[in-house]
Write a protein that holds these residues in place. Sequence first.
Motif, PDB file in Angstrom:
ATOM      1  N   THR A 204       5.512 -19.281  -3.430  1.00  0.00           N
ATOM      2  CA  THR A 204       5.335 -18.138  -2.516  1.00  0.00           C
ATOM      3  C   THR A 204       6.390 -17.058  -2.671  1.00  0.00           C
ATOM      4  O   THR A 204       6.387 -16.079  -1.926  1.00  0.00           O
ATOM      5  N   HIS A 205       7.314 -17.212  -3.631  1.00  0.00           N
ATOM      6  CA  HIS A 205       8.339 -16.207  -3.902  1.00  0.00           C
ATOM      7  C   HIS A 205       9.272 -15.970  -2.715  1.00  0.00           C
ATOM      8  O   HIS A 205       9.760 -14.861  -2.504  1.00  0.00           O
ATOM      9  N   LEU A 206       9.520 -17.035  -1.940  1.00  0.00           N
ATOM     10  CA  LEU A 206      10.544 -16.928  -0.903  1.00  0.00           C
ATOM     11  C   LEU A 206      11.859 -17.403  -1.507  1.00  0.00           C
ATOM     12  O   LEU A 206      11.871 -18.319  -2.338  1.00  0.00           O
TER      13      LEU A 206
ATOM     14  N   VAL B  28       8.829 -14.164 -19.014  1.00  0.00           N
ATOM     15  CA  VAL B  28       8.105 -13.256 -18.128  1.00  0.00           C
ATOM     16  C   VAL B  28       8.013 -13.936 -16.766  1.00  0.00           C
ATOM     17  O   VAL B  28       7.604 -15.097 -16.693  1.00  0.00           O
ATOM     18  N   ASP B  29       8.435 -13.254 -15.727  1.00  0.00           N
ATOM     19  CA  ASP B  29       8.205 -13.781 -14.382  1.00  0.00           C
ATOM     20  C   ASP B  29       6.822 -13.278 -13.975  1.00  0.00           C
ATOM     21  O   ASP B  29       6.648 -12.101 -13.636  1.00  0.00           O
ATOM     22  N   PHE B  30       5.844 -14.194 -14.046  1.00  0.00           N
ATOM     23  CA  PHE B  30       4.442 -13.784 -13.897  1.00  0.00           C
ATOM     24  C   PHE B  30       4.068 -13.763 -12.416  1.00  0.00           C
ATOM     25  O   PHE B  30       3.858 -14.802 -11.791  1.00  0.00           O
ATOM     26  N   GLU B  31       4.016 -12.555 -11.879  1.00  0.00           N
ATOM     27  CA  GLU B  31       3.738 -12.366 -10.450  1.00  0.00           C
ATOM     28  C   GLU B  31       3.019 -11.042 -10.271  1.00  0.00           C
ATOM     29  O   GLU B  31       3.001 -10.206 -11.186  1.00  0.00           O
ATOM     30  N   ASP B  32       2.418 -10.873  -9.091  1.00  0.00           N
ATOM     31  CA  ASP B  32       1.644  -9.658  -8.797  1.00  0.00           C
ATOM     32  C   ASP B  32       2.506  -8.731  -7.943  1.00  0.00           C
ATOM     33  O   ASP B  32       2.685  -8.964  -6.746  1.00  0.00           O
TER      34      ASP B  32
ATOM     35  N   CYS C  23       7.339 -22.515 -14.297  1.00  0.00           N
ATOM     36  CA  CYS C  23       7.027 -22.414 -12.873  1.00  0.00           C
ATOM     37  C   CYS C  23       7.999 -21.455 -12.185  1.00  0.00           C
ATOM     38  O   CYS C  23       9.216 -21.545 -12.373  1.00  0.00           O
ATOM     39  N   HIS C  24       7.455 -20.522 -11.396  1.00  0.00           N
ATOM     40  CA  HIS C  24       8.267 -19.544 -10.648  1.00  0.00           C
ATOM     41  C   HIS C  24       8.176 -19.836  -9.149  1.00  0.00           C
ATOM     42  O   HIS C  24       8.374 -18.955  -8.329  1.00  0.00           O
ATOM     43  N   GLY C  25       7.822 -21.109  -8.801  1.00  0.00           N
ATOM     44  CA  GLY C  25       7.619 -21.454  -7.395  1.00  0.00           C
ATOM     45  C   GLY C  25       6.261 -20.973  -6.918  1.00  0.00           C
ATOM     46  O   GLY C  25       5.460 -20.470  -7.699  1.00  0.00           O
TER      47      GLY C  25
ATOM     48  N   ALA D  80      13.880 -19.448 -10.426  1.00  0.00           N
ATOM     49  CA  ALA D  80      13.837 -19.162  -8.992  1.00  0.00           C
ATOM     50  C   ALA D  80      13.490 -17.700  -8.734  1.00  0.00           C
ATOM     51  O   ALA D  80      13.903 -16.818  -9.482  1.00  0.00           O
ATOM     52  N   PRO D  81      12.717 -17.421  -7.654  1.00  0.00           N
ATOM     53  CA  PRO D  81      12.446 -16.033  -7.290  1.00  0.00           C
ATOM     54  C   PRO D  81      13.756 -15.294  -7.031  1.00  0.00           C
ATOM     55  O   PRO D  81      14.611 -15.789  -6.285  1.00  0.00           O
ATOM     56  N   ALA D  82      13.925 -14.146  -7.676  1.00  0.00           N
ATOM     57  CA  ALA D  82      15.128 -13.312  -7.513  1.00  0.00           C
ATOM     58  C   ALA D  82      16.422 -14.112  -7.719  1.00  0.00           C
ATOM     59  O   ALA D  82      17.441 -13.822  -7.101  1.00  0.00           O
TER      60      ALA D  82
ATOM     61  N   LEU E   4      11.188 -10.216 -18.244  1.00  0.00           N
ATOM     62  CA  LEU E   4      10.365  -9.045 -17.922  1.00  0.00           C
ATOM     63  C   LEU E   4       9.419  -9.453 -16.802  1.00  0.00           C
ATOM     64  O   LEU E   4       9.231 -10.632 -16.531  1.00  0.00           O
ATOM     65  N   HIS E   5       8.779  -8.433 -16.218  1.00  0.00           N
ATOM     66  CA  HIS E   5       7.685  -8.671 -15.273  1.00  0.00           C
ATOM     67  C   HIS E   5       6.447  -7.926 -15.789  1.00  0.00           C
ATOM     68  O   HIS E   5       6.582  -6.878 -16.425  1.00  0.00           O
ATOM     69  N   PRO E   6       5.255  -8.440 -15.482  1.00  0.00           N
ATOM     70  CA  PRO E   6       4.055  -7.715 -15.936  1.00  0.00           C
ATOM     71  C   PRO E   6       4.031  -6.251 -15.493  1.00  0.00           C
ATOM     72  O   PRO E   6       3.607  -5.380 -16.252  1.00  0.00           O
TER      73      PRO E   6
END
Length: 296
Positions: A89-91, A14-18, A85-87, A125-127, A225-227
């Motif tokens: 700031t998602h840059l 799961v890429d846990f992000e808002d 860890c997904h970093g 990594a983000p995206a 997946l994403h939330p």
Amino acid sequence: MRHLDHDHELLLSVDFEDWHQLVRRRIGVSGWATPGPALGRQTAALLDLLDELGVKATFFVLGMAARAHPRLVEHVVARGHEIGCHGDTHLPVFSQSPAEFAADLRTARETIEAITGRRPLGYRAPAFSITENCAWAYGVLADQGFAYDASQHDSPRIRDRIAPASAGPHPMQAEGTTLWEFPVAVWHGPRGRLPVGGASYWALLPTGLVLRGLRGAGSMAGLYLHPHELDPQPLRVGLPARTSPGQRAHAALRGVQRNAARRRAPEVLRAIAERHPLITYGEAHARVSRGTTAGP
Ligand SMILES: [Zn+2]
């Protein structure tokens, strides 16, 4: 009745992000970082689905989202899932210098460790933005103490992507140490490459084709997946009154695209879980790295 193929496990993440934070930042809404209620209900639905299926996942946690929602990250740990860890700031990694990337990793890790008391072993990594232009990122990850990366995704939609040396887990040498790579599931089928590992792709494909593709993608291929793809409510960006028509149109489009994935994700994941054992990346890493880390 389940007919699990025990020779063909898949890795669940799961890429846990808002989603609301990220979309509002992208379209330039003021106050975009303010946490809303959506991630809480999305996380609850996701954790319940994973419990229903009796599986554990790796949650690649975005530092920025964890600071806004620390209690949710605690829930994820309490339910027995692995934290990666997904970093911070998602840059995109390719937009950062090596020093900026190292700082982003450190900030995310400090946030995650402060909330969970655990040190994440893995990174996504983000995206999937570790591209040919920033392959130095693997050295930074190794240098920062990460044991595995889960960012290689051989999807035609990702520009300048790094093609995995192998579709399955494989060791890479970085900074004199071993960094394991766990690529996302991609099927090299009769009509070319078909990415079948991400819920955003499941929205576009019949379930039977996803299942066929996963059989072709090989053992220990990665799913993500994403939330927001589990949100029990339709996704709406929620814009303040002073928002331009262009920003509103952009927000509406993002909502339409993501709601399609949201409708399909639970049923496709259930179908996958009926056929394949789903394990965490950490469990897979412990298994594949055994024997390669034992020195003389
Ligand atoms: Zn992400």
